[in-house]
Scaffold this motif. Structure first.
Motif, short mmCIF file in Angstrom:
data_model
loop_
_atom_site.label_atom_id
_atom_site.label_comp_id
_atom_site.label_asym_id
_atom_site.label_seq_id
_atom_site.Cartn_x
_atom_site.Cartn_y
_atom_site.Cartn_z
N ASP A 70 62.73 101.97 -39.78
CA ASP A 70 62.65 101.49 -38.40
C ASP A 70 61.55 102.20 -37.63
N VAL A 77 60.03 95.56 -35.34
CA VAL A 77 61.47 95.77 -35.27
C VAL A 77 62.01 95.06 -34.04
N ARG A 81 67.58 95.59 -39.65
CA ARG A 81 66.69 95.26 -40.77
C ARG A 81 67.08 93.96 -41.46
#
Length: 108
Positions: A70, A77, A81
């Protein structure tokens, strides 16, 4: 007795701090480069090639999102995920499918 830091250590620490933000934005820059190239091709009336490049940008974003943490993924992002990877890859596959299968049309 006091411990003195060498100027090179202090300068090295500062340069690392300045390099980190640039490295974090590299994944987004790569995805943006594909997207801009796609938009340029669309503006030049090569809409299929542009749409393929936009689809590739989304697939690259999905791959980078899966591979990078991340912190290292930076601006690609959005959510977790798995959700990011699923949405990026799904939309990228849909754009690629449409761009590669539609024939004819006003832009021939």
């Amino acid at each position: 007795m006091t411990v003195q830091t060498r100027p090179s250590q202090a300068a090295e620490g500062r340069s690392r701090r300045w390099r980190r933000p640039a490295i974090v934005h590299l994944p987004f820059g790569l995805v943006a480069a594909f997207a801009v190239a796609g938009l340029v091709r669309i503006v030049q009336y090569h809409w299929r090639q542009g749409a393929v490049l936009l689809g590739v940008a989304l697939v690259v974003a999905a791959a980078l999102r899966l591979v990078l943490s991340d912190e290292r993924a930076g601006l690609i992002v959005i959510r977790s995920r798995p959700v990011d990877a699923l949405l990026y890859s799904g939309l990228g596959a849909a754009v690629l499918f449409i761009a590669l299968t539609i024939t004819g049309g006003p832009f021939g």
